[in-house]
Design a protein around this motif. Structure first.
Motif, PDB file in Angstrom:
ATOM      1  N   GLN A  43     -23.187 -15.995 -15.621  1.00  0.00           N
ATOM      2  CA  GLN A  43     -24.523 -16.306 -15.104  1.00  0.00           C
ATOM      3  C   GLN A  43     -24.495 -16.169 -13.578  1.00  0.00           C
ATOM      4  O   GLN A  43     -23.421 -16.255 -12.969  1.00  0.00           O
ATOM      5  CB  GLN A  43     -24.913 -17.757 -15.448  1.00  0.00           C
ATOM      6  N   VAL A  44     -25.677 -15.984 -12.987  1.00  0.00           N
ATOM      7  CA  VAL A  44     -25.772 -16.089 -11.531  1.00  0.00           C
ATOM      8  C   VAL A  44     -25.998 -17.569 -11.265  1.00  0.00           C
ATOM      9  O   VAL A  44     -27.078 -18.098 -11.515  1.00  0.00           O
ATOM     10  CB  VAL A  44     -26.953 -15.256 -10.973  1.00  0.00           C
ATOM     11  N   GLY A  45     -24.941 -18.248 -10.842  1.00  0.00           N
ATOM     12  CA  GLY A  45     -25.010 -19.697 -10.651  1.00  0.00           C
ATOM     13  C   GLY A  45     -24.787 -20.414 -11.971  1.00  0.00           C
ATOM     14  O   GLY A  45     -24.377 -19.817 -12.963  1.00  0.00           O
ATOM     15  N   CYS A  46     -25.061 -21.716 -11.969  1.00  0.00           N
ATOM     16  CA  CYS A  46     -24.812 -22.527 -13.159  1.00  0.00           C
ATOM     17  C   CYS A  46     -25.698 -23.762 -13.114  1.00  0.00           C
ATOM     18  O   CYS A  46     -25.964 -24.304 -12.051  1.00  0.00           O
ATOM     19  CB  CYS A  46     -23.340 -22.944 -13.177  1.00  0.00           C
ATOM     20  N   LYS A  47     -26.172 -24.193 -14.311  1.00  0.00           N
ATOM     21  CA  LYS A  47     -27.035 -25.386 -14.376  1.00  0.00           C
ATOM     22  C   LYS A  47     -26.256 -26.654 -14.656  1.00  0.00           C
ATOM     23  O   LYS A  47     -26.830 -27.727 -14.688  1.00  0.00           O
ATOM     24  CB  LYS A  47     -28.007 -25.249 -15.549  1.00  0.00           C
ATOM     25  N   MET A  48     -24.965 -26.528 -14.968  1.00  0.00           N
ATOM     26  CA  MET A  48     -24.254 -27.652 -15.570  1.00  0.00           C
ATOM     27  C   MET A  48     -23.911 -28.778 -14.601  1.00  0.00           C
ATOM     28  O   MET A  48     -23.726 -29.916 -15.003  1.00  0.00           O
ATOM     29  CB  MET A  48     -22.984 -27.151 -16.276  1.00  0.00           C
ATOM     30  N   GLY A  49     -23.802 -28.460 -13.339  1.00  0.00           N
ATOM     31  CA  GLY A  49     -23.659 -29.509 -12.318  1.00  0.00           C
ATOM     32  C   GLY A  49     -22.343 -30.267 -12.299  1.00  0.00           C
ATOM     33  O   GLY A  49     -22.316 -31.411 -11.820  1.00  0.00           O
ATOM     34  N   CYS A  50     -21.252 -29.686 -12.796  1.00  0.00           N
ATOM     35  CA  CYS A  50     -19.949 -30.379 -12.732  1.00  0.00           C
ATOM     36  C   CYS A  50     -19.644 -30.680 -11.259  1.00  0.00           C
ATOM     37  O   CYS A  50     -19.739 -29.790 -10.410  1.00  0.00           O
ATOM     38  CB  CYS A  50     -18.837 -29.522 -13.340  1.00  0.00           C
ATOM     39  N   ARG A  51     -19.291 -31.928 -10.989  1.00  0.00           N
ATOM     40  CA  ARG A  51     -19.196 -32.383  -9.591  1.00  0.00           C
ATOM     41  C   ARG A  51     -18.129 -31.665  -8.768  1.00  0.00           C
ATOM     42  O   ARG A  51     -18.236 -31.556  -7.548  1.00  0.00           O
ATOM     43  CB  ARG A  51     -18.887 -33.888  -9.542  1.00  0.00           C
ATOM     44  N   PHE A  52     -17.066 -31.204  -9.451  1.00  0.00           N
ATOM     45  CA  PHE A  52     -15.916 -30.644  -8.731  1.00  0.00           C
ATOM     46  C   PHE A  52     -16.020 -29.129  -8.596  1.00  0.00           C
ATOM     47  O   PHE A  52     -15.115 -28.471  -8.091  1.00  0.00           O
ATOM     48  CB  PHE A  52     -14.628 -30.991  -9.501  1.00  0.00           C
TER      49      PHE A  52
END
Ligand code: SAH
Length: 356
Positions: A112-121
């Motif tokens: 993907q271009v970027g990611c929605k999942m938001g993993c903090r690390f």
């Protein structure tokens, strides 16, 4: 209005055959063209010399071949790892990494271009989500990298930017084209797909019985701790995830991998290791322990001794665990960092944020 041309590299063999049949073109042409693109890597219809000129003109009218452009390329002086920042047709960027092992080359691709999942690390999360990649854009990361380095890749990992199971349809189609014996012909036994744990799609994938290795990014074995670093855990908790993993193993007969990035003070204690051992005991799996990669905006760290302790403790509890070798440590190998730097330079516009 001009009709948008179809990107022929995103088309599976069956789709190509079908569209040719509809247009009255003989089916052996589909075979020839599929081979030109996916085996011989000719990305220009005029180079397909056994296709009659008239037909090449016709192909150019309805299809296009979208190439990727190397925006930046970093080569590690330590271990030959090469990191590419590719520019897509619409100006977006994705990252691809070529790694050399003693058995051959492996490519890590973005989905993907970027990611929605938001993993903090994770650096990919910081730069936000823009869009899914097409099957062609995932494939071309491999083909362009092979062309650039003059090598043939023997393994592919879906561990770059993005969540592969959040782009499920395109990823499955990519796998179909990648492994088609009439083209690139890479066995899916040499492919690993890494997910943060989109549970319904793990069940879907199990049904396809593709033979690939499923890697699950666990990173913490208790719900409270995992939700703090991985927002996806609020949508699908650990027990749902483990249930899906058990189902995947029993349906496919394949061992799965759990990824665990050790972060000092967050998930690195003896009790974290014990909880992980209790959670996965008896499951046909392997644990990949990763020292967390530094991400500029975050203060997460991983001490070498902490990683070793964690691995040893798991081992003493009968869990099959190894510490992953770090490749490309001198070239910002954490996924998402190059793309984010390029965005900062060009002030590229994005929207972002997780769906949960
Ligand atoms: N979205 C997928 C695949 C992309 S990330 C997933 O979550 O699995 C590939 C792996 O790198 C994942 O296990 C991810 O959790 C891990 N990762 C991301 N940022 C990291 C970092 N800073 N240090 C170590 N591992 C990281």
């Amino acid at each position: 209005m001009r009709l948008e041309k179809t990107d022929i590299i995103s088309m599976s063999y069956c789709e190509l055959e079908k569209i040719f049949a509809e247009k009255g073109v003989k089916s052996f042409r589909a075979k020839q063209i599929f081979k030109w693109i996916h085996e011989k890597r000719v990305f220009d219809f005029d180079g397909m010399t056994d296709i009659p000129v008239q037909m090449r003109m016709y192909l150019k009218e309805i299809f296009c071949i979208k190439r990727l452009f190397i925006q930046k390329r970093l080569e590690s002086s330590i271990d030959n790892t090469v990191k590419y920042l590719y520019r897509l047709d619409d100006g977006n960027f994705v990252e691809t990494v070529l790694m050399q092992y003693n058995y051959g080359y492996s490519v890590c691709v973005s989905t993907q271009v970027g990611c929605k999942m938001g993993c903090r690390f994770c650096a990919s999360a910081i730069a936000g989500f823009v869009r899914n990649l097409t099957p062609s854009e995932i494939l071309m990361q491999i083909y362009e990298t092979e062309k650039n380095k003059g090598v043939k890749v023997s393994g592919v990992v879906l561990m770059g930017i993005g969540e592969p199971l959040d782009n499920y349809g395109n990823v499955v189609k990519f796998l179909d084209i990648l492994s088609d014996s009439r083209g690139n012909n890479l066995s899916l036994r040499h492919v690993s797909l890494s997910t943060c744990g989109i549970v319904p799609r793990i069940y879907d994938l199990a049904e396809l019985k593709l033979g690939l290795t499923l890697s699950v990014s666990l990173h913490c074995a208790d719900d409270k701790g995992r939700s703090e670093i991985m927002p996806v855990n609020n949508a699908y908790n650990i027990s749902e995830l483990i249930q899906a993993c058990r189902d995947y193993i029993s349906r496919t007969g394949r061992r799965i991998t759990f990824e665990y990035a050790v972060i000092d003070g967050i998930n690195s204690s003896d009790s974290h290791a014990d909880r992980l051992a209790d959670l996965i005991r008896g499951i046909n799996c392997h644990v990949n322990i990763i020292p967390v990669n530094k991400v500029r905006e975050r203060s997460y760290r991983s001490a070498r001794s902490g990683v070793r302790n964690f691995a040893e403790r798991l081992g003493r509890r009968g869990i099959n665990a190894t510490v992953r070798r770090i490749l490309g440590s001198d070239i910002e190998a954490s996924c998402g960092q190059l793309r984010r730097d390029a965005i900062e330079k060009s002030n590229y516009n994005m929207d972002g944020g997780a769906d949960f």
